[in-house]
Design a protein around this motif. Structure first.
Motif, short mmCIF file in Angstrom:
data_model
loop_
_atom_site.label_atom_id
_atom_site.label_comp_id
_atom_site.label_asym_id
_atom_site.label_seq_id
_atom_site.Cartn_x
_atom_site.Cartn_y
_atom_site.Cartn_z
N VAL A 140 0.85 -1.19 0.00
CA VAL A 140 0.00 0.00 0.00
C VAL A 140 0.89 1.24 0.00
CG1 VAL A 140 -1.71 1.32 1.29
CG2 VAL A 140 -1.86 -1.17 1.24
N ILE A 141 0.65 2.13 -0.99
CA ILE A 141 1.48 3.35 -1.05
C ILE A 141 0.65 4.63 -1.00
CG2 ILE A 141 3.42 2.27 -2.24
CD1 ILE A 141 2.24 3.79 -4.80
N GLY A 142 -0.66 4.49 -0.90
CA GLY A 142 -1.47 5.69 -0.83
C GLY A 142 -2.95 5.40 -1.00
N VAL A 143 -3.73 6.47 -1.18
CA VAL A 143 -5.18 6.32 -1.33
C VAL A 143 -5.68 7.15 -2.51
CG1 VAL A 143 -5.51 5.99 1.16
CG2 VAL A 143 -5.78 8.28 0.18
N ARG A 144 -6.85 6.76 -2.98
CA ARG A 144 -7.53 7.51 -4.02
C ARG A 144 -8.79 8.12 -3.39
NH1 ARG A 144 -6.58 3.45 -7.57
NH2 ARG A 144 -4.76 4.20 -8.68
N ALA A 145 -8.95 9.43 -3.55
CA ALA A 145 -10.13 10.10 -3.00
C ALA A 145 -10.67 11.03 -4.05
CB ALA A 145 -9.77 10.88 -1.73
N LEU A 290 -11.40 -10.67 15.53
CA LEU A 290 -10.58 -9.49 15.19
C LEU A 290 -10.01 -9.62 13.78
CD1 LEU A 290 -8.52 -8.83 18.46
CD2 LEU A 290 -10.51 -7.58 17.61
N ASN A 291 -9.87 -8.48 13.11
CA ASN A 291 -9.26 -8.48 11.78
C ASN A 291 -7.74 -8.40 11.92
OD1 ASN A 291 -11.74 -8.52 10.36
ND2 ASN A 291 -11.99 -6.34 10.82
N LYS A 292 -7.07 -8.66 10.81
CA LYS A 292 -5.61 -8.55 10.83
C LYS A 292 -5.23 -7.08 11.03
CE LYS A 292 -1.75 -10.97 8.87
NZ LYS A 292 -0.77 -9.94 8.58
N LEU A 293 -4.24 -6.82 11.84
CA LEU A 293 -3.97 -5.45 12.27
C LEU A 293 -2.99 -4.69 11.37
CD1 LEU A 293 -3.65 -6.06 16.13
CD2 LEU A 293 -5.56 -4.98 14.94
N TYR A 294 -2.25 -5.40 10.53
CA TYR A 294 -1.24 -4.71 9.72
C TYR A 294 -0.96 -5.46 8.43
CZ TYR A 294 1.74 -8.43 11.42
OH TYR A 294 2.24 -9.67 11.70
N GLY A 295 -0.40 -4.73 7.47
CA GLY A 295 0.03 -5.32 6.22
C GLY A 295 1.17 -4.46 5.68
N ASP A 296 1.57 -4.68 4.45
CA ASP A 296 2.63 -3.85 3.86
C ASP A 296 2.11 -2.43 3.66
OD1 ASP A 296 5.11 -5.18 3.42
OD2 ASP A 296 4.09 -6.48 1.98
N GLY A 297 2.64 -1.50 4.44
CA GLY A 297 2.25 -0.10 4.28
C GLY A 297 0.90 0.26 4.86
N ILE A 298 0.33 -0.62 5.66
CA ILE A 298 -1.00 -0.31 6.20
C ILE A 298 -1.17 -0.84 7.62
CG2 ILE A 298 -2.02 -2.36 5.08
CD1 ILE A 298 -4.61 -0.59 4.77
N LEU A 299 -1.89 -0.05 8.44
CA LEU A 299 -2.26 -0.46 9.80
C LEU A 299 -3.77 -0.28 9.94
CD1 LEU A 299 0.56 1.46 11.72
CD2 LEU A 299 0.42 -1.02 11.45
N VAL A 300 -4.37 -1.05 10.82
CA VAL A 300 -5.82 -0.97 11.03
C VAL A 300 -6.07 -0.71 12.52
CG1 VAL A 300 -8.04 -2.09 10.65
CG2 VAL A 300 -6.08 -2.71 9.22
N PHE A 341 8.70 0.35 5.97
CA PHE A 341 7.26 0.34 6.20
C PHE A 341 6.64 -0.98 5.74
CE2 PHE A 341 8.85 4.60 5.47
CZ PHE A 341 8.54 5.20 6.69
N SER A 342 7.45 -2.00 5.70
CA SER A 342 6.99 -3.32 5.28
C SER A 342 6.13 -3.93 6.38
CB SER A 342 8.19 -4.23 5.03
OG SER A 342 8.87 -4.43 6.24
N ALA A 343 5.43 -4.99 6.02
CA ALA A 343 4.60 -5.68 7.01
C ALA A 343 5.45 -6.12 8.19
CB ALA A 343 3.89 -6.87 6.37
N ALA A 344 6.65 -6.58 7.90
CA ALA A 344 7.52 -7.05 8.98
C ALA A 344 7.81 -5.93 9.97
CB ALA A 344 8.83 -7.59 8.39
#
Lengths: 429, 250, 94
Positions: A140-145, A290-300, A341-344
């Motif tokens: 994940v590197i950004g968002v579209r709005a 619970l959902n997964k809390l993190y991924g590559d470039g993203i936190l929840v 900012f990787s998942a690791a």
């Protein structure tokens, strides 16, 4: 070259604002995107906020925070069809500062918290819906709005219980109705003096009451009442699975109308004017959902991660939202130091959540959803308790039975056996 | 070509609720008048096709500094603001005086565009008053503006006819809502808006003091609602209830 | 019926800003799907109803965006988005 943020936060609720506040406080470039007209415009709570677990995470905000009343008296009411039994709790510790919990209205509180985050340097854009995530090599590197592309090292998904953002990142568990409840409520305006008289309160004291049994027609859930400064929050939380099953078949709005008409409630809201009607889904599947809390470039964080919990007497979510937002921010700060900012790298968030009160609470109460699903709590016990009290208080024309046999008639062997079974399950909570 | 657009900060009318027949303005978010947004769009559209600069001009409370971002995001190049917490709710004469004084400070101004009326009071007076103060020609009810080098051709939509008027610049025009569809700024534009130049003045800077209001609102009450709020379970009951009140079947 | 009147009045107290497009749609051919009938019971705003042909209809005005119908009915019968930025319900108290 387009501007790149340290973090983009999706959603100006408590989780999002907590992370933006924390990040901005450390000088990070953080952008919060909110789809409502203002922060809080889409946010709903019952609501009560317990401050103790999060007081130290945001030491500067509580003094001026626009909270409603501190809760000085607690009540539980077992509601049967034609009678009810209430227990009220008052304790000196509830009257001592720092107060344990406060009633809260989110439109007001969230707007204020957003201002604090902006003062720290966070950028907030409201009226702006995030439509999609931008990926690069699976990261994940950004968002579209609204057609705009915005880039960031980390996206923090704080977009609430339905979290479409976590879903797009593949972090969301399959949606199953038993893991969700719906809360809906009215705000009923009353003069502060009337509220204080009716609930026996002084000054800024407030009252919190829970109602179980007939209020949800025996379905999993209950009614709630909180006193605000000059209004009452009155509503129902009910399991969606129970609500959609047709036994008995009853429409959600009817439950609230009937609840309002109960004499236990009618007197408290008499003369009040309803000024808002709101509703929101609550995640309450507990630890297992619970959902997964993190991924590559993203936190929840917050409801988006499933961080709300029903343990019968209380439904809690806002403290978890605030604290998870804080830990998400801490994780971004750490990742920024290493420029990784990787998942690791972001798995640090999971570690922090595990060692905080958040996931410890969720583990401690992981059996609660299954235990509380028992319909006997919402149907049988309120009726039985009501009937016992009726017999105890009844003085017939003839002679009155001895008390012990009066109670004993409700306690047949099969009933005692079932109660024992329920008790053993409750002991898991 | 420099265009100045006058815009007014008003409460978000949809957010106002009525309590005891009076509007509750507490915590109501502020925005810019809807027709003012049409005025801005007309200016920005012209700038995009012909070049030039768009200055947004406004007078209001301290919150205006934040509210005006909406206009800067939607294409205005700079803002010229007069801030004073007494200004929200000031009458048309006072506001026109302030805008007029402020406009005298803006050197290049070929065209000044107003919305036909403000979103809250819709008195439609500020545009004409400012034109009078500046001594420039004015056309109201504009449904289209075509700008040439030294002149503008404006279509004026009246109830039963359309007038086409040509005027010499500098001039003032007030536009109708139908003139265009205002754009919705993107997130990037909103973020950039914060960095656009703002000139902020106070009343003292203009050598002005807020005069006593010429128009005083004595009362502003919502119509009394005497809804009986009777709940009926069937059409039969409704018929009975209405005829018992002699409302039908006389 | 009496409840429906009360509910409309209640929803009338909230601030709604109009979106150009309906943000929730019943998917084509799913109007009679039994899963959709659940929405009639669960929607706190009472926006779903069944017509004489046994089809479920949705009135989007008054949607509180709570998401209950999405959880109860699922994405096979409903197309569900949040309304675009700055539209839909705007809570003043929350």
């Amino acid at each position: 070259m387009m501007e790149k943020f340290d973090a983009i936060v999706v959603g100006a609720g408590l989780a999002g604002l907590a992370s933006a506040y924390t990040l901005a406080n450390e000088g990070m470039e953080v952008l919060v995107l909110e789809r409502g007209d203002y922060p809080g415009a889409k946010n709903v709570t019952g609501g009560r906020l317990y401050v103790n677990p999060v007081r130290e995470l945001f030491p500067d905000i509580w003094k001026k925070a626009p909270l409603e009343r501190f809760i000085a008296s607690e009540g539980v009411c077992m509601m049967a069809g034609e009678r009810s039994v209430s227990i009220n709790y008052a304790g000196n510790e509830l009257l001592e500062e720092p107060y344990q919990s406060f009633s809260i209205l989110r439109a007001r509180f969230d707007r204020w918290l957003a201002k604090q985050a902006e003062r720290k340097g966070a950028m907030l854009v409201d009226k702006s819906r995030v439509d999609d995530l931008i990926f690069e090599d699976g990261k994940v590197i950004g968002v579209r709005a609204a057609g705009d592309e915005l880039h960031a090292n980390v996206v923090i998904a704080c977009d609430g219980v339905l979290s479409f953002i976590a879903e797009k990142a593949g972090l969301r568990r399959k949606v199953e109705a038993p893991n969700y409840a719906v809360g809906y409520k009215e705000i009923i305006e009353l003069d502060p003096s009337q509220i204080e008289d009716r609930f026996g309160l002084e000054g800024n004291e407030g009252s919190a009451r829970m109602y179980m049994g007939e209020v949800t027609k025996g379905k999993f859930g209950g009614g709630f009442l909180y006193t605000n400064k000059s209004s009452i929050s009155l509503g129902i939380v009910i399991g969606i699975k129970d609500l959609m099953e047709e036994k008995p078949s009853i429409e959600a709005p009817v439950l609230l109308d009937e609840f309002k008409q109960r004499r236990e409630i009618a007197g408290l809201i008499k003369g009040g004017e309803t000024v808002e009607y709101s509703a929101h889904v609550i995640p309450e599947g507990g630890y297992k959902a619970l959902n997964k809390l993190y991924g590559d470039g993203i936190l929840v964080a917050g409801d988006a991660a499933g961080l709300a919990m029903n343990i019968g007497v209380t439904v809690r979510g806002m403290e978890y939202a605030l604290a998870s937002g804080y830990y998400a921010a801490q994780t971004v700060l750490q990742a920024k130091e290493k420029e990784d900012f990787s998942a690791a790298a972001l798995s640090h968030y999971q570690t922090q959540m595990e060692s905080s009160f958040i996931l410890q609470d969720f583990k401690n109460f992981q059996e609660a959803p299954q235990v509380l699903e028992n319909p006997r709590f919402f149907n049988h016990y309120p009726e039985m308790l009501g009937n016992i009290m009726k017999d105890i208080y009844e003085v017939p024309a003839g002679s009155k039975n001895r008390l012990y046999p009066t109670i004993k008639q409700y306690m047949a062997f099969s009933e005692l056996w079932a109660m024992l079974g329920d008790m053993r399950k409750v002991m898991k909570i | 070509m420099n265009i100045v657009v006058a815009m007014k900060q008003i409460p978000d009318l949809q957010q106002i609720r009525i309590r005891n027949r009076e509007p509750v303005l507490d915590a109501v978010p502020l925005t810019l008048g809807n027709i003012d947004k049409n005025a801005l769009e007309a200016a920005v559209a012209f700038k995009e096709s012909h070049g030039g600069k768009v200055t947004v001009l406004s007078a209001g409370s301290e919150d205006l500094e934040d509210t005006i971002k909406e206009a800067l995001a939607a294409g205005a190049d700079e803002a010229f603001l007069v801030l004073d917490d007494e200004l929200d709710g000031a009458d048309s004469e006072a506001i026109a005086g302030i805008l007029g004084a402020a406009l005298n400070r803006i050197e290049d101004k070929d065209l000044i565009i107003f919305g036909e009326g403000s979103g809250d009071n819709y008195s439609g007076q500020v545009g004409p008053r400012v034109a009078e103060i500046l001594g420039i020609p004015l056309v109201t009810y504009a449904s289209s503006i075509e700008i040439n080098d030294k002149t503008a051709k404006v279509v004026r939509s009246l109830e039963d006819c359309e007038e086409i008027i040509e005027l010499t610049l500098p001039a003032a025009v007030s536009v109708l809502a139908g003139i265009n569809e205002p754009r919705i700024p993107s997130v990037t534009q909103i973020l950039k808006a914060g960095k656009k130049p703002k000139e902020i003045l106070e009343m003292d800077d203009l050598g002005l003091a807020l005069a006593e209001k010429q128009v005083i609102t004595l009362s502003n009450l919502a119509p009394e609602s005497e809804r009986k709020q009777i709940l009926l379970k069937s059409a039969d009951e409704l018929v009975k209830a209405l005829s018992s009140q002699s409302l039908i079947g006389r | 019926m009496s409840e429906a009147i009360g509910l409309k009045a209640k929803l009338g107290l909230d601030v709604f800003k109009h979106d150009k497009e309906a943000h929730i749609k019943i998917k084509d051919g799913m109007q009679k799907d039994p899963r959709l009938k659940r929405a009639i019971l669960v929607c706190p705003a009472g926006l779903y109803s069944e017509n004489e042909q046994g089809e479920v209809e949705l009135t989007i005005d008054g949607c509180l965006e709570c998401g209950t119908c999405l959880i109860a009915c699922g994405t096979e019968v409903l197309e569900w988005h949040y309304p675009s930025g700055g539209t839909g319900v705007q809570f003043r108290f929350g």
